[in-house]
Design a protein around this motif. Sequence first.
Motif, PDB file in Angstrom:
ATOM      1  N   ALA A   1       0.822  -1.216   0.000  1.00  0.00           N
ATOM      2  CA  ALA A   1       0.000   0.000   0.000  1.00  0.00           C
ATOM      3  C   ALA A   1       0.853   1.263   0.000  1.00  0.00           C
ATOM      4  O   ALA A   1       0.529   2.240  -0.694  1.00  0.00           O
ATOM      5  N   LEU A   2       1.937   1.266   0.762  1.00  0.00           N
ATOM      6  CA  LEU A   2       2.790   2.453   0.816  1.00  0.00           C
ATOM      7  C   LEU A   2       3.486   2.694  -0.522  1.00  0.00           C
ATOM      8  O   LEU A   2       3.702   3.843  -0.916  1.00  0.00           O
TER       9      LEU A   2
ATOM     10  N   ALA B   1       1.023   4.222  -2.880  1.00  0.00           N
ATOM     11  CA  ALA B   1       0.880   5.649  -2.570  1.00  0.00           C
ATOM     12  C   ALA B   1       2.076   6.469  -3.060  1.00  0.00           C
ATOM     13  O   ALA B   1       2.102   7.684  -2.896  1.00  0.00           O
TER      14      ALA B   1
ATOM     15  N   HIS C   1       5.501   5.801  -2.313  1.00  0.00           N
ATOM     16  CA  HIS C   1       6.686   5.798  -1.461  1.00  0.00           C
ATOM     17  C   HIS C   1       7.603   4.616  -1.790  1.00  0.00           C
ATOM     18  O   HIS C   1       7.182   3.619  -2.368  1.00  0.00           O
TER      19      HIS C   1
ATOM     20  N   LYS D   1      -4.100   5.054   6.683  1.00  0.00           N
ATOM     21  CA  LYS D   1      -4.560   6.420   6.396  1.00  0.00           C
ATOM     22  C   LYS D   1      -3.886   7.433   7.317  1.00  0.00           C
ATOM     23  O   LYS D   1      -3.412   8.488   6.876  1.00  0.00           O
TER      24      LYS D   1
ATOM     25  N   LEU E   1      -0.190   7.802   6.439  1.00  0.00           N
ATOM     26  CA  LEU E   1      -0.030   8.614   5.246  1.00  0.00           C
ATOM     27  C   LEU E   1      -0.213  10.093   5.569  1.00  0.00           C
ATOM     28  O   LEU E   1       0.487  10.953   5.020  1.00  0.00           O
ATOM     29  N   SER E   2      -1.139  10.399   6.467  1.00  0.00           N
ATOM     30  CA  SER E   2      -1.352  11.784   6.878  1.00  0.00           C
ATOM     31  C   SER E   2      -0.115  12.340   7.576  1.00  0.00           C
ATOM     32  O   SER E   2       0.325  13.465   7.298  1.00  0.00           O
TER      33      SER E   2
ATOM     34  N   THR F   1       1.282  12.706   2.921  1.00  0.00           N
ATOM     35  CA  THR F   1       0.886  12.175   1.616  1.00  0.00           C
ATOM     36  C   THR F   1      -0.531  12.602   1.270  1.00  0.00           C
ATOM     37  O   THR F   1      -1.446  12.443   2.077  1.00  0.00           O
TER      38      THR F   1
ATOM     39  N   ILE G   1      -3.423  11.864  -1.537  1.00  0.00           N
ATOM     40  CA  ILE G   1      -3.835  10.982  -2.624  1.00  0.00           C
ATOM     41  C   ILE G   1      -4.773  11.746  -3.546  1.00  0.00           C
ATOM     42  O   ILE G   1      -5.801  12.262  -3.112  1.00  0.00           O
TER      43      ILE G   1
END
Length: 202
Positions: free
Chosen positions: A24-25, A28, A30, A180, A183-184, A188, A190
């Motif tokens: 997942a990262l 996104a 990364h 989530k 990522l915040s 990041t 999206i």
Amino acid sequence: MAKKILMLVGDFVEDYEVMVPFQALQIAGHEVDAVCPEKKTGDKVRTAIHDFEGDQTYSEKRGHDFALNATFADVKPENYDALVVPGGRAPEYIRLNERLLGIVRHFAEENKPIAALCHGAQVLAAAGVLKGRRVSAYPAVGPEVTAAGGKFVSIGFDEALTDGNMVTGPAWTAHVPWIKQFLSVLGTVIMEQEKTEDQLVL
């Protein structure tokens, strides 16, 4: 902006907890380097599948093989922007590696984003970076969080907790809010992208 993220794993890391954030990262945008003490790029760790099947604690089954894409001995923590520590059985033994604990301390001292899930908090506790921090983890790890000077916070198994630069959660069932929130913290954003010519359209 893309971040370079270090993931600390070991044999019998929890299957979902390593596979899902690793992929997942990267989705996104990364870069994620997964490493294990005494192993190198291309080596594999075995995973464990932890499930909740009505017993007093989780059940455990053999999972998949997970291929490492970086070498632990080559890790320079100053070259990474963030840290991820999945749970499973691995944390109970990788936390015995002094160099690994020093790497964890670097991220805490530099206030870089740290994400730990389930038993991953055992590594943070052993590194001594939980003092005064609000932390979620698998409930059985709560006494270790407290002994390390942290405040264990009991939340739902589908919830996650952010305290400053640190994002924690109780199990893989919290993946969506945990990722989530991480990522915040990473900053990041999206955004929906339009299809490009090289995308396959059926």
